[in-house]
Design an enzyme around this catalytic site. Structure first.
Site, PDB file in Angstrom:
ATOM      1  CB  THR A   1      -0.239  13.036 -14.907  1.00 45.46           C
ATOM      2  OG1 THR A   1      -1.346  13.743 -15.443  1.00 45.46           O
ATOM      3  CG2 THR A   1       0.149  13.702 -13.597  1.00 45.46           C
ATOM      4  CG  ASP A   2      -2.135  15.599 -18.830  1.00 46.59           C
ATOM      5  OD1 ASP A   2      -2.178  14.414 -18.453  1.00 46.59           O
ATOM      6  OD2 ASP A   2      -3.143  16.326 -18.887  1.00 46.59           O
TER       7      ASP A   2
ATOM      8  CE1 TYR B   1      -3.460  11.691 -10.292  1.00 52.14           C
ATOM      9  CE2 TYR B   1      -3.578  13.253 -12.115  1.00 52.14           C
ATOM     10  CZ  TYR B   1      -3.265  11.995 -11.634  1.00 52.14           C
ATOM     11  OH  TYR B   1      -2.748  11.055 -12.482  1.00 52.14           O
TER      12      TYR B   1
ATOM     13  CD1 TRP C   1      -5.877  13.863 -21.655  1.00 52.60           C
ATOM     14  CD2 TRP C   1      -7.037  13.880 -23.574  1.00 52.60           C
ATOM     15  NE1 TRP C   1      -6.387  15.131 -21.834  1.00 52.60           N
ATOM     16  CE2 TRP C   1      -7.092  15.165 -22.998  1.00 52.60           C
ATOM     17  CE3 TRP C   1      -7.682  13.653 -24.788  1.00 52.60           C
ATOM     18  CZ2 TRP C   1      -7.775  16.215 -23.600  1.00 52.60           C
ATOM     19  CZ3 TRP C   1      -8.355  14.706 -25.391  1.00 52.60           C
ATOM     20  CH2 TRP C   1      -8.410  15.968 -24.803  1.00 52.60           C
TER      21      TRP C   1
ATOM     22  CG  ASP D   1      -1.866   1.143   1.268  1.00 52.64           C
ATOM     23  OD1 ASP D   1      -1.674   2.110   0.500  1.00 52.64           O
ATOM     24  OD2 ASP D   1      -2.820   1.086   2.069  1.00 52.64           O
ATOM     25  CG  LEU D   2       2.021   3.139  -3.739  1.00 57.44           C
ATOM     26  CD1 LEU D   2       1.642   3.863  -5.027  1.00 57.44           C
ATOM     27  CD2 LEU D   2       3.526   2.965  -3.667  1.00 57.44           C
TER      28      LEU D   2
ATOM     29  CE1 TYR E   1      -7.146   9.644  -2.965  1.00 59.05           C
ATOM     30  CE2 TYR E   1      -7.150  11.000  -4.938  1.00 59.05           C
ATOM     31  CZ  TYR E   1      -7.721  10.625  -3.745  1.00 59.05           C
ATOM     32  OH  TYR E   1      -8.885  11.229  -3.325  1.00 59.05           O
ATOM     33  CB  THR E   2      -6.023   7.865 -10.633  1.00 55.90           C
ATOM     34  OG1 THR E   2      -6.918   6.807 -10.299  1.00 55.90           O
ATOM     35  CG2 THR E   2      -4.632   7.315 -10.868  1.00 55.90           C
TER      36      THR E   2
ATOM     37  CE  LYS F   1       1.168  10.545 -11.154  1.00 51.62           C
ATOM     38  NZ  LYS F   1       1.469   9.101 -10.915  1.00 51.62           N
TER      39      LYS F   1
HETATM   40  N1  LIG Z   1      -5.661   7.689 -16.647  1.00 54.64           N
HETATM   41  C1  LIG Z   1      -5.022   8.708 -17.212  1.00 54.64           C
HETATM   42  O1  LIG Z   1      -5.564   9.391 -18.087  1.00 54.64           O
HETATM   43  C2  LIG Z   1      -3.615   9.034 -16.807  1.00 54.64           C
HETATM   44  C3  LIG Z   1      -3.018  10.150 -17.399  1.00 54.64           C
HETATM   45  C4  LIG Z   1      -1.706  10.468 -17.073  1.00 54.64           C
HETATM   46  C5  LIG Z   1      -1.027   9.693 -16.174  1.00 54.64           C
HETATM   47  N2  LIG Z   1      -1.625   8.629 -15.585  1.00 54.64           N
HETATM   48  C6  LIG Z   1      -0.844   7.859 -14.625  1.00 54.64           C
HETATM   49  O2  LIG Z   1      -0.799   6.525 -15.066  1.00 54.64           O
HETATM   50  C7  LIG Z   1      -0.746   5.641 -13.934  1.00 54.64           C
HETATM   51  C8  LIG Z   1      -1.878   4.638 -14.027  1.00 54.64           C
HETATM   52  O3  LIG Z   1      -3.091   5.365 -14.048  1.00 54.64           O
HETATM   53  P1  LIG Z   1      -4.521   4.665 -14.298  1.00 54.64           P
HETATM   54  O4  LIG Z   1      -5.388   5.634 -14.972  1.00 54.64           O
HETATM   55  O5  LIG Z   1      -4.289   3.303 -14.882  1.00 54.64           O
HETATM   56  O6  LIG Z   1      -5.019   4.500 -12.824  1.00 54.64           O
HETATM   57  P2  LIG Z   1      -6.166   3.605 -12.203  1.00 54.64           P
HETATM   58  O7  LIG Z   1      -6.933   2.891 -13.261  1.00 54.64           O
HETATM   59  O8  LIG Z   1      -6.898   4.472 -11.235  1.00 54.64           O
HETATM   60  O9  LIG Z   1      -5.328   2.525 -11.415  1.00 54.64           O
HETATM   61  C9  LIG Z   1      -4.561   2.949 -10.336  1.00 54.64           C
HETATM   62  C10 LIG Z   1      -3.886   1.735  -9.737  1.00 54.64           C
HETATM   63  O10 LIG Z   1      -3.151   2.200  -8.600  1.00 54.64           O
HETATM   64  C11 LIG Z   1      -3.454   1.345  -7.520  1.00 54.64           C
HETATM   65  N3  LIG Z   1      -3.398   2.073  -6.261  1.00 54.64           N
HETATM   66  C12 LIG Z   1      -4.138   3.139  -5.884  1.00 54.64           C
HETATM   67  N4  LIG Z   1      -3.820   3.507  -4.639  1.00 54.64           N
HETATM   68  C13 LIG Z   1      -2.847   2.643  -4.213  1.00 54.64           C
HETATM   69  C14 LIG Z   1      -2.127   2.488  -3.012  1.00 54.64           C
HETATM   70  N5  LIG Z   1      -2.331   3.293  -1.966  1.00 54.64           N
HETATM   71  N6  LIG Z   1      -1.210   1.497  -2.936  1.00 54.64           N
HETATM   72  C15 LIG Z   1      -0.999   0.652  -3.962  1.00 54.64           C
HETATM   73  N7  LIG Z   1      -1.658   0.740  -5.133  1.00 54.64           N
HETATM   74  C16 LIG Z   1      -2.579   1.731  -5.253  1.00 54.64           C
HETATM   75  C17 LIG Z   1      -4.865   0.849  -7.778  1.00 54.64           C
HETATM   76  O11 LIG Z   1      -5.006  -0.355  -7.081  1.00 54.64           O
HETATM   77  P3  LIG Z   1      -6.382  -0.848  -6.413  1.00 54.64           P
HETATM   78  O12 LIG Z   1      -6.911  -1.824  -7.411  1.00 54.64           O
HETATM   79  O13 LIG Z   1      -5.937  -1.468  -5.143  1.00 54.64           O
HETATM   80  O14 LIG Z   1      -7.254   0.344  -6.212  1.00 54.64           O
HETATM   81  C18 LIG Z   1      -4.856   0.668  -9.281  1.00 54.64           C
HETATM   82  O15 LIG Z   1      -4.317  -0.590  -9.632  1.00 54.64           O
HETATM   83  C19 LIG Z   1      -0.816   6.545 -12.705  1.00 54.64           C
HETATM   84  O16 LIG Z   1       0.496   6.802 -12.268  1.00 54.64           O
HETATM   85  C20 LIG Z   1      -1.440   7.819 -13.233  1.00 54.64           C
HETATM   86  O17 LIG Z   1      -1.057   8.934 -12.459  1.00 54.64           O
HETATM   87  C21 LIG Z   1      -2.912   8.278 -15.885  1.00 54.64           C
END
Ligand SMILES: NC(=O)c1ccc[n+]([C@@H]2O[C@H](COP(=O)([O-])OP(=O)(O)OC[C@H]3O[C@@H](n4cnc5c(N)ncnc54)[C@H](OP(=O)(O)O)[C@@H]3O)[C@@H](O)[C@H]2O)c1
Length: 277
Positions: free
Chosen positions: A85-86, A109, A134, A20-21, A45-46, A113
């Site tokens: 992230t952007d 957020y 995105w 757990d982060l 945390y997204t 990040k």
């Molecule tokens: N989605 C976007 O558009 C986007 C854009 C730019 C960057 N990003 C980056 O890309 C990465 C992945 O994003 P995503 O959209 O795939 O996110 P997501 O679908 O929300 O998945 C987040 C993951 O992080 C895990 N997590 C959350 N809190 C945690 C904690 N305290 N300890 C351990 N694991 C934890 C979640 O696990 P659980 O299953 O346990 O909840 C889940 O597997 C992130 O670093 C995000 O900042 C995403």
């Protein structure tokens, strides 16, 4: 990541509850006794809107937590790849962002990040921050899935048309992360450490992205859906979003030889997979 792992690569997927982060002890424990070539931190945390009222938790996970993962990687003698992230930018620039453009997050957020990027860089000199934007995929909650769900019951959808970015398939991200990992594991030249931008090639507004999703779905037999463009002001959310989310991928192409495919091509595969069930 798991489904895109190249032959011969073993992936250890760690996550809650073991790691757990928000819990430093669990991070240290998770990396005890591991032997790895590269560590990737894609967890975060997204919940962008909820983060406005939970910034301390978001920062513990995305900031300090990311730093502790990078530190654990250093302890194992491994480089760290950190997804970012952007949202670290304010979105006011009138061209795609370069890695060295000044950051200036406009929400909790993005601040959390950015804290993570800084913590990772401070904890492990062998770091690679990959900023993307995105993101959509066949898994989890994302814009493509939402549009397909809403479009199944409505002939018309209102979508924001004054934010622009590079839609990015998580499948392409996974392929790129493996390639970056291979190059980092090979004790690379110094240019390969630092911050890199990585999004699907091309750009779109959310409304154009939605139109492309519905066009793909229609080709696969779904009824047409009309996209009505609206402004951000007409779709208020607790957290502000950057108006310009475009990230320039030139550095990743130059230093790693990696360029993600055009977003429109990658979208085709994901929509087909989602509609196939
Ligand atoms: N989605 C976007 O558009 C986007 C854009 C730019 C960057 N990003 C980056 O890309 C990465 C992945 O994003 P995503 O959209 O795939 O996110 P997501 O679908 O929300 O998945 C987040 C993951 O992080 C895990 N997590 C959350 N809190 C945690 C904690 N305290 N300890 C351990 N694991 C934890 C979640 O696990 P659980 O299953 O346990 O909840 C889940 O597997 C992130 O670093 C995000 O900042 C995403």
């Amino acid at each position: 990541m798991l489904e895109r792992a190249p032959d011969g690569v073993e992936v250890f997927a760690l996550g809650r509850p073991e790691l757990d982060l928000a819990d430093p002890a669990s991070i240290r424990r998770a990396f005890d006794d591991e032997t790895v070539d590269v560590v990737v931190n894609a967890a975060a945390y997204t919940a962008v809107d909820k983060a406005e009222t939970e910034e301390a938790l978001a920062t513990r996970i995305n900031g300090e937590g990311a730093g502790l993962v990078a530190e654990a990687a250093r302890g194992l003698g491994a480089p760290i790849i950190q997804l970012s992230t952007d949202y670290v930018f304010d979105g006011a620039l009138d061209r795609p962002y370069l890695e060295d453009d000044p950051t200036g997050p406009i929400g909790a957020y993005g601040r959390s990040k950015l804290a993570g990027e800084e913590a990772v860089a401070a904890a492990n000199p062998r770091y690679c921050v990959l900023r993307t934007a995105w993101v959509y995929s066949p898994f989890g909650a994302n814009f493509v899935k939402t549009m397909l769900r809403i479009g199944a019951t409505r002939g018309e959808v209102r979508v924001v048309a004054d934010q622009v970015g590079g839609p990015t398939s998580a499948l392409d991200i996974a392929d790129a992360v493996f390639e970056v990992a291979f190059q980092l594991a090979a004790e690379p030249e110094p240019e390969k450490y630092g911050v890199f931008h990585m999004t699907g090639a091309g750009e779109a507004t959310w409304a154009e992205f939605a139109e492309a999703i519905f066009a793909e779905a229609q080709e696969l037999g779904r009824a047409p859906v009309k996209v009505v463009p609206i402004t951000t002001a007409e779709y208020p959310t607790p957290a502000r979003r950057p108006a310009n989310s475009r990230l320039d991928g030139g550095r990743l192409a130059r230093d790693y030889g990696i360029a993600l495919p055009p977003w429109r091509d990658s979208l085709k595969e994901v929509v087909a997979r989602l509609l196939a069930g």
